[in-house]
Each structure stands twice: as structure tokens, then as C-alpha cells.
Design a protein around this motif. Sequence first.
Motif, PDB file in Angstrom:
ATOM      1  N   LYS A 237      47.919  36.750  16.577  1.00 17.71           N
ATOM      2  CA  LYS A 237      49.144  37.220  15.950  1.00 17.71           C
ATOM      3  C   LYS A 237      50.265  36.212  16.098  1.00 17.71           C
ATOM      4  O   LYS A 237      51.051  36.026  15.184  1.00 17.71           O
ATOM      5  N   CYS A 238      50.391  35.575  17.282  1.00 15.80           N
ATOM      6  CA  CYS A 238      51.515  34.656  17.465  1.00 15.80           C
ATOM      7  C   CYS A 238      51.077  33.199  17.355  1.00 15.80           C
ATOM      8  O   CYS A 238      51.789  32.378  16.814  1.00 15.80           O
ATOM      9  N   LYS A 242      51.930  34.017  23.357  1.00 16.08           N
ATOM     10  CA  LYS A 242      52.895  35.035  23.760  1.00 16.08           C
ATOM     11  C   LYS A 242      52.395  36.468  23.616  1.00 16.08           C
ATOM     12  O   LYS A 242      52.847  37.353  24.334  1.00 16.08           O
ATOM     13  N   CYS A 243      51.498  36.717  22.678  1.00 17.95           N
ATOM     14  CA  CYS A 243      51.204  38.107  22.349  1.00 17.95           C
ATOM     15  C   CYS A 243      49.964  38.659  23.032  1.00 17.95           C
ATOM     16  O   CYS A 243      49.786  39.869  23.126  1.00 17.95           O
TER      17      CYS A 243
ATOM     18  N   ALA B   4      54.180  34.884  30.215  1.00 20.98           N
ATOM     19  CA  ALA B   4      53.801  36.283  30.383  1.00 20.98           C
ATOM     20  C   ALA B   4      53.552  36.902  29.016  1.00 20.98           C
ATOM     21  O   ALA B   4      54.186  36.551  28.037  1.00 20.98           O
ATOM     22  N   VAL B   6      54.110  39.132  26.352  1.00 18.96           N
ATOM     23  CA  VAL B   6      55.010  40.118  25.779  1.00 18.96           C
ATOM     24  C   VAL B   6      54.227  40.708  24.621  1.00 18.96           C
ATOM     25  O   VAL B   6      54.298  40.236  23.514  1.00 18.96           O
ATOM     26  N   PHE B   7      53.412  41.694  24.918  1.00 21.10           N
ATOM     27  CA  PHE B   7      52.495  42.190  23.900  1.00 21.10           C
ATOM     28  C   PHE B   7      53.234  42.646  22.661  1.00 21.10           C
ATOM     29  O   PHE B   7      53.989  43.598  22.671  1.00 21.10           O
ATOM     30  N   MET B   8      53.030  41.936  21.594  1.00 19.99           N
ATOM     31  CA  MET B   8      53.661  42.318  20.348  1.00 19.99           C
ATOM     32  C   MET B   8      52.813  41.813  19.211  1.00 19.99           C
ATOM     33  O   MET B   8      51.948  40.987  19.382  1.00 19.99           O
ATOM     34  N   VAL B  10      52.862  40.517  15.020  1.00 18.42           N
ATOM     35  CA  VAL B  10      53.718  39.994  13.963  1.00 18.42           C
ATOM     36  C   VAL B  10      53.229  40.599  12.651  1.00 18.42           C
ATOM     37  O   VAL B  10      52.055  40.504  12.339  1.00 18.42           O
TER      38      VAL B  10
END
Lengths: 271, 103
Positions: A237-238, A242-243, B4, B6-8, B10
Motif C-alpha cells: 500500500k505504501c 510504513k504500512c 514503526a 503506522v498501519f494504514m 492508501v
Amino acid sequence: MTNGKNIYLPVNGKIEEIIPQGRDVSLFRVRTQMPLNYVPGQFFMVSVWGAGEVPISVTSLFGADKAVELCIRRAGFVTETIHSLKAGDPLWLRGPYGNGFPLEISKNRDAVVVAGGIGMAPLRPLIEWFMKKPEDVGRVTLLYGAKTPEDIVFRDEMEDWKERGIKVLLTVDRADECWKGHVGLVTGLWQEVHSDLKKATAYICGPEVMIKAAMGELFLFGMPEERIITTLEAHMKCGVGKCGHCYTGPRYICTDGPVFSYREIKDISIP
Amino acid sequence: MNAAAVFMTVTDRTYPDGIERIRLWDTCLFKGFTRMAGGILPNEKRMLRTRRWYYHKLIHYPEVLNEFGCVGCGRCAITCPGKIDMATIATEIKGLAINGEEE
Ligand SMILES: Cc1cc2nc3c(=O)[nH]c(=O)nc-3n(C[C@H](O)[C@H](O)[C@H](O)COP(=O)(O)OP(=O)(O)OC[C@H]3O[C@@H](n4cnc5c(N)ncnc54)[C@H](O)[C@@H]3O)c2cc1C
Ligand code: SF4
Ligand code: FES
């Protein structure tokens, strides 16, 4: 290499040319205003506004006046949308990301390139690199397996590769009437490789089962773990670590990879 | 190494007056978190995703960042109805089941 502060902001590219490569696969030649510098094995997050982003490997060797080439297979929502575009349409790129293939380890050694299906895409710039720097590598053999003869990508370029000293061995799962080559798994072609596998370097990309089989077999033939190289795939996704979507054991494929040696991943279940 | 997580996720959203590309919260405990093209779900089994949580917080973080991923706040212990929170599992693995000691 993104423009400005926001790491998620892509740069604008324009599709210059679309060249079909067999069934469901096309080569997209994308021109950006500023040339994007990349190495074989790296990838871009490629997007269409409103549809989304997908990771796609570079399939061209960097050249200052060259467009970025991406070889994309229709696999779902975003890739289907990319296939609906025409020359002149915009395509957005973010990257390049990932580590790239270690090229120095094949210096003065024979190289065995093993590809399956669309897995040829990230390996094509590697072949081009070997052709450009023949003095840096020994004998190069390409083993390439596809489902059917129709699914072979870059087939028209392979004659040129052969002329320039690459030994190309093709195999298909299912032959058609015109096919005269090998039928069966790519791992059935080892005896055709006239290199000492203990001393050579291998670069592998393809479906997960094929990667696992090829790595394991080359290791049994005595090829050292750190010279069996592959490139892995995961949901991304990133693209910038980061994700967490691309995790494979303790590693993130987008930043620690996508290129790994057998030594680094043999204890991790893939994906 | 990696920052770290940062579960997200896009994602793009289309509105009548435009398109926006945004980040949304996401978690590795959802089975779609690792969904690959063609709908392949590498971590479809709930057990695999739960195991990932323990491994990520207690093993992978120390390996990669020299720090535990769990800050020990205890919120999962308060919330968890099934006693599979971080502290319980960690101590159980250590052979010191808290439940056992209490009884
Ligand atoms: C490092 C790397 C390199 C790669 N290189 C190549 C390459 O060179 N060539 C190639 O062909 N492939 C390559 N791939 C694979 C390629 O990234 C996938 O085929 C692609 O991501 C599939 O996306 P899709 O949207 O078409 O498929 P889908 O299966 O439809 O979806 C994939 C993701 O998109 C999201 N999605 C699906 N549908 C929707 C929707 N309706 N709305 C919003 N989001 C949706 C989902 O969340 C899903 O996670 C590579 C992958 C990696 C990791
Ligand atoms: S104690 Fe539980 S909720 Fe708190 S940081 Fe650790 S895992 Fe997360
Ligand atoms: S894609 Fe986000 S961490 Fe790898």
C-alpha cells in the motif's frame, strides 16, 4: 525520489506507447518530465487517479533519455483500469522503491536467470544489463517457462538476446500445434544449463511455487545460499516501509526487498 | 530499518466534484490486509493473523528495531474476552501462566 514533502505524492507520467505482449499483458512506455533513475529489480507504485495504486517492477534499463517501461498483467481492478488507457493518457508514478538486484555478485561468474510467466518483467533489465556489460559476467542462460506459447512475453526480443550471446531456453505447460520447444516445468531444464551451478549465480522470479522449487533445487546442486537471488511479491500500500501490508516474517518486502537471497528468506514462510 | 508500522491503507475515493487519495486506518488482524491480486489471502486463517500480532510485537520488533512493539499498556488485557492478550500469552509461553498462579 518523490517530488516535494509528501512521500505519497506521485509524479505525472504520460503513456507514450502500449505494446501488447501476448495474452493479458502489455508493455507500457511511460515518459516523465524529469527522468527517474532506477536499477533492475526496483519497482514503482503506479496509479490511475480514482482507481488506485499498484506496485509494478521496472522492466527497462535506466537511460537518461529513455521512457520508463512497465510490463503489466491484467490481474484485477487497478491493472484492468491501466489496460483500458490509451497512448497519451496520464499514468502516475511514485518511486523507484526497493533494493534492486545485486549485480556485483555475478562478476566473472556464469549467471542463470530463471523466469516464470510475468516474472520475466523484472528480469528483462537484468538481461539487458548483462548484454551491455558482457565483460562483467560469464555465460548467461535464461530459463523461461510460460503457461502456453501465447503467454511468452518479450518473445520478439529473444532472437536479439540469442544473437548477443544469451542462451535462451523456453518451456511451456501446454503446447500448441506450432510449438517445437520444451514442454514442462522450468526446473526440468537444469541439465541444459552448461554452467557449473556450484560457481554460478541465479536470479529467479515467477510464481511462488516455482521460486521455492527453483531455490531449493539450486541449493541442492551446491549453489551457495547467498548467490541464489529472488524477488518476492506481496500486497503493498505504501511502498516505503510504513504500512506493514507487505510483511514477510520480520521483513517488509517493499524496503528490505523485493530482492532477497535464499539465505535471507529460507527460514521465512513466503509470503 | 523500518519505521514503526503506522498501519494504514492508501486508497482513492471518487466524488462528483473530484477525486481524493487518502490514508485510512487498517489492521493486520483483518484477513484482507495481505490480500493479493486475484483474491489470494495469504493469512486467511485467524490463527495466522493472531500469531502475527504476537510475533510482530515480541519478536520481530526487537529483531529489527531493538525495542518491543508492545508498550505494556495493558489495554488488550482489559478488553480481551478470551484471555489471549499480550501479557497472558507472553507469560504462558514463558511457562508462568498467570491464571495458573492465581488459582
Ligand atoms: C514488488 C512488486 C512488483 C510487481 N511487478 C509487477 C509487474 O512488473 N507486472 C505485473 O503485471 N504485476 C506486478 N506485480 C503484481 C501487481 O502489483 C498486482 O498484479 C496488482 O497489485 C494487482 O492489482 P489489481 O488492483 O489489478 O488487483 P486486485 O486483485 O483487484 O486488487 C489488488 C488490490 O487493490 C485493491 N482493490 C481491488 N479492487 C478494488 C476496488 N474496486 N477499489 C479499490 N481498491 C480495490 C484491493 O484492496 C487489493 O488489495 C508486482 C507486485 C509487487 C509486490
Ligand atoms: S499491552 Fe496490548 S494493547 Fe497495549 S501495546 Fe501491548 S499489545 Fe498493544
Ligand atoms: S508496502 Fe507499506 S510497508 Fe511495505
